[in-house]
Structures are given as structure tokens and as C-alpha cells.
Design an enzyme around this catalytic site. Structure first.
Site, short mmCIF file in Angstrom:
data_model
loop_
_atom_site.label_atom_id
_atom_site.label_comp_id
_atom_site.label_asym_id
_atom_site.label_seq_id
_atom_site.Cartn_x
_atom_site.Cartn_y
_atom_site.Cartn_z
N GLY A 11 29.14 17.27 -7.36
CA GLY A 11 29.64 17.36 -5.99
C GLY A 11 29.14 16.29 -5.05
O GLY A 11 29.09 16.50 -3.84
N SER A 12 28.81 15.10 -5.58
CA SER A 12 28.30 14.07 -4.67
C SER A 12 29.41 13.53 -3.77
O SER A 12 29.14 13.18 -2.61
CB SER A 12 27.62 12.94 -5.44
OG SER A 12 28.55 12.17 -6.15
N ASN A 13 30.63 13.46 -4.26
CA ASN A 13 31.74 13.05 -3.37
C ASN A 13 31.99 14.10 -2.29
O ASN A 13 32.23 13.77 -1.13
CB ASN A 13 33.00 12.78 -4.19
CG ASN A 13 33.01 11.38 -4.77
OD1 ASN A 13 33.16 10.41 -4.04
ND2 ASN A 13 32.81 11.27 -6.07
N ARG A 60 46.30 27.81 -18.91
CA ARG A 60 46.31 26.99 -17.69
C ARG A 60 47.15 27.60 -16.58
O ARG A 60 46.80 27.50 -15.40
CB ARG A 60 46.85 25.60 -18.00
CG ARG A 60 45.88 24.72 -18.73
CD ARG A 60 46.37 23.27 -18.77
NE ARG A 60 45.64 22.54 -19.79
CZ ARG A 60 44.39 22.11 -19.67
NH1 ARG A 60 43.73 22.30 -18.57
NH2 ARG A 60 43.82 21.47 -20.67
N MET A 85 37.33 18.80 -12.75
CA MET A 85 37.53 18.33 -14.12
C MET A 85 38.52 19.17 -14.93
O MET A 85 38.36 19.31 -16.13
CB MET A 85 36.17 18.28 -14.85
CG MET A 85 35.16 17.34 -14.20
SD MET A 85 35.75 15.64 -14.03
CE MET A 85 35.61 15.11 -15.73
N HIS A 104 39.33 8.55 -8.53
CA HIS A 104 39.16 8.21 -9.94
C HIS A 104 38.24 7.00 -10.04
O HIS A 104 38.42 6.03 -9.31
CB HIS A 104 40.52 7.90 -10.58
CG HIS A 104 40.42 7.54 -12.03
ND1 HIS A 104 40.16 8.48 -13.00
CD2 HIS A 104 40.50 6.34 -12.66
CE1 HIS A 104 40.10 7.87 -14.17
NE2 HIS A 104 40.30 6.58 -14.00
N GLU A 138 51.50 13.45 -13.93
CA GLU A 138 50.83 12.57 -14.90
C GLU A 138 49.38 12.35 -14.46
O GLU A 138 49.12 12.04 -13.29
CB GLU A 138 51.57 11.22 -14.95
CG GLU A 138 51.10 10.33 -16.08
CD GLU A 138 51.72 8.94 -16.01
OE1 GLU A 138 51.15 8.01 -16.57
OE2 GLU A 138 52.78 8.80 -15.37
N GLN A 168 30.50 3.22 -3.87
CA GLN A 168 31.76 2.90 -3.19
C GLN A 168 32.66 4.13 -3.05
O GLN A 168 33.39 4.26 -2.07
CB GLN A 168 32.50 1.79 -3.95
CG GLN A 168 31.78 0.45 -3.88
CD GLN A 168 31.46 0.04 -2.46
OE1 GLN A 168 32.32 0.06 -1.58
NE2 GLN A 168 30.21 -0.32 -2.22
C1 GRF Z 1 33.27 10.86 -9.77
O1 GRF Z 1 32.94 9.72 -10.48
C2 GRF Z 1 34.75 10.91 -9.50
O2 GRF Z 1 35.32 9.64 -9.35
C3 GRF Z 1 35.29 11.56 -10.76
O3 GRF Z 1 34.32 12.51 -11.12
C4 GRF Z 1 33.06 12.14 -10.58
C5 GRF Z 1 32.61 13.29 -9.75
O4 GRF Z 1 31.31 13.14 -9.27
N1 GRF Z 1 36.61 12.10 -10.52
P1 GRF Z 1 30.78 14.11 -8.11
O5 GRF Z 1 30.93 15.53 -8.63
O6 GRF Z 1 31.61 13.88 -6.89
O7 GRF Z 1 29.36 13.74 -7.93
#
Ligand code: GRF
Length: 211
Positions: A11-13, A60, A85, A104, A138, A168
Site C-alpha cells: 500500500g505504498s502508493n 471471479r 493484484m 503499472h 485487457e 516516481q
Molecule cells: C506498484 O509497483 C504498482 O505499480 C503495482 O504494484 C505495486 C504496488 O505497490 N501495480 P504498493 O502496494 O503501492 O506499495
């Protein structure tokens, strides 16, 4: 703008988004894994959290229906995949098309799928990076909103390159969500996404190695 975030793990993003002081309301963080580290961070910041466990659903379709039901309780204008994921069904993607974005860790359309940093090193590309895009059925396709590039260095390992890209990601994703909240992200009739009011950056070419 009401936003729902979907995560699966670290969850860093998500963290970068929650800390960016964006003009949005984070209505809920939803994880498909009960043990996702990001849930505790969101809860500590007072953001509601929910778990829709994929293991509790057979197939799913059933999982995506449960996920959609949880999302729709919040009536979000934007659904953000932040390290989520799970491959989503076409029906789910169509339900949120135009308000579902993903990040991504590669410069799409290069290196869709997994292990992007290893594959970038193996291919010998000199620029790598990350892409924020609208989600379409897709996987890792869909209209590109923004990208950030980093140089690939001669002594890079996948881990070092991943860290450079991740820095980034944490910059780019909040920036894009801010643009969306400001109504600056536009779709041309040919489907290409443009940014209203963008400066002329034609002279800012990136080159690597820089020589
Ligand atoms: C990131 O590299 C993102 O680009 C990809 O999965 C990773 C998730 O990392 N889709 P985080 O959970 O946000 O740390």
C-alpha cells in the site's frame, strides 16, 4: 471528488495518495487480503477500510460482484487500483470504465504483466518507468493518462530499478488524481488522453545514457 482505493498488500502508493493533501474525499480503502499492510495505515489516518476476501468467493464473477457491491455503497466518482493484484472480470471493468485507473510499473505498452523490472533489464532498455492508465478489460492496457521515466543504470539490479521507479510512482499517482479532481484530464475523440492547460514540454526530451 469521492474516491475508493483498492489495495492488496504493502500500500505504498495508497499511502502516497493519502498523504498528498488532495482535494478529494477518500471514502474507503478496500483490500482483497485481510492481512494487507496498507489497511492499518489507512485506518490510522481515519479512512474507512473494508475487506472483500477473494478466498471467500467461488470464482471471479462472485468476487467481483461482492467487490462492486462494497464499492457502490460509497458511490465513488473515481476508483483507484493501487497495487491491487487481482485480474478483474470484463463486467466489473465495464461497470467502472472511465472512472477506474491503475498504476503499472513500466512504460506501457512495454512490459505489461509481472516482473517488469527484470524484463526491462533483460531487454536492455535505457529508460524505464511507470504509467497511470484507465483500466479496460485487457490487462495493463487502456488509455494512458501520464508516465514518468527513469534512467536504467549499467549496474542496476531489479530491486534498485524498482526502487527508482517506485519513487516516481509515489509522485505521479497523486499528481494524476489531482488533475482528475481539477477536471483537467480530457479524452480526445480518438481516445487519446490529454491534459488541459499543460505547458509546452516539447524541449524537455529525456535521454539515457545522457553521455
Ligand atoms: C506498484 O509497483 C504498482 O505499480 C503495482 O504494484 C505495486 C504496488 O505497490 N501495480 P504498493 O502496494 O503501492 O506499495
Amino acid at each position: 471528488m469521492k474516491v475508493v482505493l483498492l489495495i492488496s498488500g504493502r500500500g505504498s502508493n495508497m499511502q502516497a495518495l493519502l498523504e498528498a493533501d488532495l482535494p478529494v474525499e477518500f471514502a474507503c480503502v478496500i483490500s482483497n487480503r485481510p492481512d494487507a499492510a496498507g489497511l492499518a495505515f489507512a485506518a490510522a489516518r481515519g479512512v474507512p477500510t473494508a475487506v472483500v476476501d477473494h478466498k471467500a468467493h467461488v470464482g471471479r464473477e462472485a468476487f467481483d460482484a461482492a467487490l462492486a457491491a462494497e464499492i457502490d455503497r460509497h458511490a465513488p466518482e473515481l476508483v483507484i487500483l493501487a497495487g491491487f493484484m487481482r485480474v478483474l472480470t470484463d463486467a466489473f471493468v465495464r461497470r467502472y470504465e472511465g472512472r477506474l485507473i491503475n498504476i503499472h510499473p513500466a512504460l506501457l505498452p512495454a512490459f505489461p504483466g509481472l516482473h517488469t523490472h527484470e524484463r526491462a533489464l533483460a531487454a536492455g532498455v535505457k529508460l524505464h518507468g511507470c504509467t497511470v492508465h484507465y483500466v479496460v478489460p485487457e490487462v495493463d492496457a487502456g488509455p494512458i493518462v501520464a508516465q514518468a521515466a527513469v534512467p536504467v543504470l549499467a549496474d542496476d539490479t531489479p530491486a534498485r530499478l524498482a526502487a527508482r521507479v517506485l519513487a516516481q510512482e509515489h509522485r505521479l499517482y497523486p499528481q494524476v488524481v489531482r488533475w482528475l479532481a481539477e477536471g483537467r484530464v480530457q479524452r480526445r475523440t480518438d481516445g487519446v488522453i490529454t491534459l488541459a492547460g499543460a505547458p509546452d514540454i516539447a524541449s524537455l526530451a529525456l535521454a539515457s545514457p545522457a553521455g
